[in-house]
Every structure is written in C-alpha cells, then in structure tokens.
Design a protein around this motif. Sequence first.
Motif, PDB file in Angstrom:
ATOM      1  N   ARG A   8     -16.427 -14.615  28.036  1.00 52.20           N
ATOM      2  CA  ARG A   8     -17.801 -14.679  28.511  1.00 52.20           C
ATOM      3  C   ARG A   8     -17.971 -15.715  29.620  1.00 52.20           C
ATOM      4  NH1 ARG A   8     -21.563 -14.888  23.064  1.00 52.20           N
ATOM      5  NH2 ARG A   8     -20.732 -13.016  22.042  1.00 52.20           N
ATOM      6  N   TYR A   9     -18.759 -15.336  30.601  1.00 51.15           N
ATOM      7  CA  TYR A   9     -19.067 -16.247  31.696  1.00 51.15           C
ATOM      8  C   TYR A   9     -20.583 -16.381  31.787  1.00 51.15           C
ATOM      9  CZ  TYR A   9     -19.406 -18.171  36.434  1.00 51.15           C
ATOM     10  OH  TYR A   9     -19.701 -18.958  37.520  1.00 51.15           O
ATOM     11  N   ILE A  10     -21.077 -17.624  31.693  1.00 52.51           N
ATOM     12  CA  ILE A  10     -22.500 -17.895  31.854  1.00 52.51           C
ATOM     13  C   ILE A  10     -22.642 -19.127  32.735  1.00 52.51           C
ATOM     14  CG2 ILE A  10     -24.682 -18.445  30.709  1.00 52.51           C
ATOM     15  CD1 ILE A  10     -23.442 -17.300  28.127  1.00 52.51           C
ATOM     16  N   SER A  11     -23.420 -18.989  33.815  1.00 51.50           N
ATOM     17  CA  SER A  11     -23.617 -20.106  34.726  1.00 51.50           C
ATOM     18  C   SER A  11     -25.085 -20.170  35.134  1.00 51.50           C
ATOM     19  CB  SER A  11     -22.734 -19.950  35.965  1.00 51.50           C
ATOM     20  OG  SER A  11     -22.954 -21.007  36.886  1.00 51.50           O
ATOM     21  N   ILE A  12     -25.647 -21.377  35.092  1.00 47.22           N
ATOM     22  CA  ILE A  12     -27.037 -21.602  35.465  1.00 47.22           C
ATOM     23  C   ILE A  12     -27.054 -22.555  36.655  1.00 47.22           C
ATOM     24  CG2 ILE A  12     -29.242 -22.591  34.713  1.00 47.22           C
ATOM     25  CD1 ILE A  12     -28.237 -21.943  31.805  1.00 47.22           C
ATOM     26  N   PHE A  13     -27.794 -22.164  37.691  1.00 42.46           N
ATOM     27  CA  PHE A  13     -27.921 -23.046  38.850  1.00 42.46           C
ATOM     28  C   PHE A  13     -29.396 -23.295  39.124  1.00 42.46           C
ATOM     29  CE2 PHE A  13     -28.504 -23.850  43.373  1.00 42.46           C
ATOM     30  CZ  PHE A  13     -27.631 -24.919  43.559  1.00 42.46           C
ATOM     31  N   ALA A  66     -24.203 -14.037  34.691  1.00 43.68           N
ATOM     32  CA  ALA A  66     -23.540 -13.780  33.409  1.00 43.68           C
ATOM     33  C   ALA A  66     -22.610 -12.586  33.525  1.00 43.68           C
ATOM     34  CB  ALA A  66     -24.575 -13.552  32.310  1.00 43.68           C
ATOM     35  N   GLY A  67     -21.705 -12.512  32.574  1.00 45.33           N
ATOM     36  CA  GLY A  67     -20.737 -11.426  32.537  1.00 45.33           C
ATOM     37  C   GLY A  67     -19.464 -11.914  31.900  1.00 45.33           C
ATOM     38  N   TYR A  68     -18.369 -11.711  32.619  1.00 53.54           N
ATOM     39  CA  TYR A  68     -17.056 -12.062  32.089  1.00 53.54           C
ATOM     40  C   TYR A  68     -16.246 -12.733  33.193  1.00 53.54           C
ATOM     41  CZ  TYR A  68     -19.029  -8.681  28.943  1.00 53.54           C
ATOM     42  OH  TYR A  68     -19.904  -8.034  28.111  1.00 53.54           O
ATOM     43  N   ALA A  69     -15.154 -13.348  32.809  1.00 54.47           N
ATOM     44  CA  ALA A  69     -14.379 -14.135  33.765  1.00 54.47           C
ATOM     45  C   ALA A  69     -14.038 -13.341  35.025  1.00 54.47           C
ATOM     46  CB  ALA A  69     -13.100 -14.650  33.095  1.00 54.47           C
ATOM     47  N   GLU A  70     -13.729 -12.041  34.855  1.00 57.57           N
ATOM     48  CA  GLU A  70     -13.316 -11.217  35.995  1.00 57.57           C
ATOM     49  C   GLU A  70     -14.402 -10.252  36.456  1.00 57.57           C
ATOM     50  OE1 GLU A  70      -9.480  -9.359  35.612  1.00 57.57           O
ATOM     51  OE2 GLU A  70      -8.801 -10.877  34.212  1.00 57.57           O
ATOM     52  N   ASP A  71     -15.593 -10.330  35.863  1.00 59.13           N
ATOM     53  CA  ASP A  71     -16.633  -9.369  36.232  1.00 59.13           C
ATOM     54  C   ASP A  71     -18.005  -9.942  35.874  1.00 59.13           C
ATOM     55  OD1 ASP A  71     -17.500  -6.833  37.214  1.00 59.13           O
ATOM     56  OD2 ASP A  71     -17.908  -6.222  35.153  1.00 59.13           O
ATOM     57  N   LYS A  72     -18.697 -10.496  36.850  1.00 63.81           N
ATOM     58  CA  LYS A  72     -19.955 -11.194  36.589  1.00 63.81           C
ATOM     59  C   LYS A  72     -20.930 -10.988  37.737  1.00 63.81           C
ATOM     60  CE  LYS A  72     -17.493 -15.326  38.118  1.00 63.81           C
ATOM     61  NZ  LYS A  72     -16.151 -14.717  38.102  1.00 63.81           N
ATOM     62  N   TYR A 226     -24.298  -6.834  33.864  1.00 63.78           N
ATOM     63  CA  TYR A 226     -25.220  -7.325  34.891  1.00 63.78           C
ATOM     64  C   TYR A 226     -25.630  -6.226  35.865  1.00 63.78           C
ATOM     65  CZ  TYR A 226     -21.376  -7.387  38.281  1.00 63.78           C
ATOM     66  OH  TYR A 226     -20.354  -7.027  39.119  1.00 63.78           O
ATOM     67  N   ARG A 227     -24.881  -5.154  35.966  1.00 69.16           N
ATOM     68  CA  ARG A 227     -25.208  -4.082  36.908  1.00 69.16           C
ATOM     69  C   ARG A 227     -26.425  -3.276  36.474  1.00 69.16           C
ATOM     70  NH1 ARG A 227     -19.726  -4.317  36.472  1.00 69.16           N
ATOM     71  NH2 ARG A 227     -18.525  -4.613  38.391  1.00 69.16           N
ATOM     72  N   MET A 228     -26.823  -3.409  35.228  1.00 68.71           N
ATOM     73  CA  MET A 228     -27.968  -2.653  34.744  1.00 68.71           C
ATOM     74  C   MET A 228     -29.226  -3.516  34.800  1.00 68.71           C
ATOM     75  SD  MET A 228     -26.722  -0.023  31.791  1.00 68.71           S
ATOM     76  CE  MET A 228     -26.242  -1.195  30.516  1.00 68.71           C
TER      77      MET A 228
END
Length: 267
Positions: A8-13, A66-72, A226-228
């Motif tokens: 899982r990849y989650i990043s807040i800026f 958000a998404g995944y390490a290789e797809d976010k 995230y594409r939806m």
Amino acid sequence: MVSKLFNRYISIFTEGLTLNNKELDIEFNVLFDDDLEPNVSEITIYNLSSTTRNRLKRGNSLTLTAGYAEDKGVILSGNIENVKTDKVGTDRATVIKIADNVPFNSEKTLQMSFKKGIKADQIIRQLAQRSGIKLAVLNLPQNKVFAKGHSVDGKVIDEIFKIAQDCGASAYIYKSQAYVRPLTQGDNNRFSLNVDTGLIDSPEYFVEEKNGKTVKGYKIKSLLQYRMGTASIVQLQATGIKATLRVRKGKHTCKGNSYYTEVEAIL
C-alpha cells in the motif's frame, strides 16, 4: 496488473508538508459524486507530533495520493475544513476533514435577470464567475436558448445544476475542478476492471428512475483503485458481464485491513 496490487502507498501533501504510511498509521474515507455540493472527506492520522499537527491548518490545500508501490494516483485534492485531535486508547488520532472543492461559497445566492435570447452556456459562465467557481470543462449537448430571458433567485449551484440537466449534462466537482458535461464524456483511462485488476465480489445490477429517465448500471467493489472517480470510464469484465460504464459516485476507503473502492457506475 494483479502483481502490482500490493505494498500500500499513501501520501499526503499540504503546504510543504509530506506524510506517508511508511512512517505513520493513516486511514481515510474519500467521497465523490456527480453534483456541485462539496463532498467532505476524512483522513485520520495516528500519533502525529504537536509540531506536525500545528502545520495542518484550516484553508490549506491538501492532496492525497493512494494506491500501491508500483501503481498509484491522486484520489483527493481539496482544502482543509477542520482538524481535531483526540485520544483513542493509547493513541492520539488527528482527524482532518477536507472539502473536495474549489474555494467558493456553496451557499451563495443571487438575484439576476438575463436578456432575451441568452444561451445556457452564457448563463452558466456568468453564474460561475459571480460565485467564484472555475470551470475546467463546460460542454452542453443541447445549448438551450432562453427566448424570453431568464431569472435567477436562489442558490447559484442549484441553478447551474438545473440548467446543466435541462441541457443533457451533469455538473459536479472532482479533485478541485468544476465540470459541466455529460458523464458519457468522462475521463477514459482505458481501465478494465476484472478479478485480475482488483474486482471484489460480483457486481450488483440496478435499475432506477431519475429525472424521468430509466438509469441502469452496476454497484461495484474493488481493491483500492485511483482510476475510478466521477465520470471515469470503466470496462467491466465479470462472469456474464461485459460492459462500458461511467462512474457517477463512490468512495475510497482505508481502515485497518480494508483498502477498497466502491462505486455506482451507469451504462
């Protein structure tokens, strides 16, 4: 693609501050739909330092990827409405509420009269300008002409939404952008949803009457995708189902072991 749906990849800026799920426990509930009423999404971050908490201020812009390490990708872009921190057991939970909108007054009302022969797109542009709404797209399938003129007395967003519907379009805000266009002209990410790309459970078919028209579609659940989002085009492939759909509303959720996207998409 299924091989990419892990880590899982989650990043807040927000305003020079970046937070991520490698260093912090983060949960969220992100809402999206096809109207102009601002959606308020919620992000919960556990055990932030007081210094970091003080940098989360009302009115600041915030982006959630958000998404995944290789797809976010970005699933939320808006402005902070409220920040509150409470004790939850031995943890300290900071709850951030974010309005997914451009900075305008959604309660603004106007009394205006428009000249005879004015077109719908001209009215929408003037109403948007008066209320601070910046239109990313304005595309009306039928650009109605108001031969006798037109009068407005009420909430601006209600009037824009009504005129858009009368002209065969939807009016909505998504990722801080305002759109007036048919959902059929949604964003085509060439995304196929099936069991290999994250589809969970069997899609649920629905039929409803809306604004005098029969609307058909599917309620769908997948691993977080995230594409939806509003107006995105999805190629659905499931047992006995092969359809091109346009998303009209849904949510992205991360809580504990749950990490998924739920949408209603129409044919």
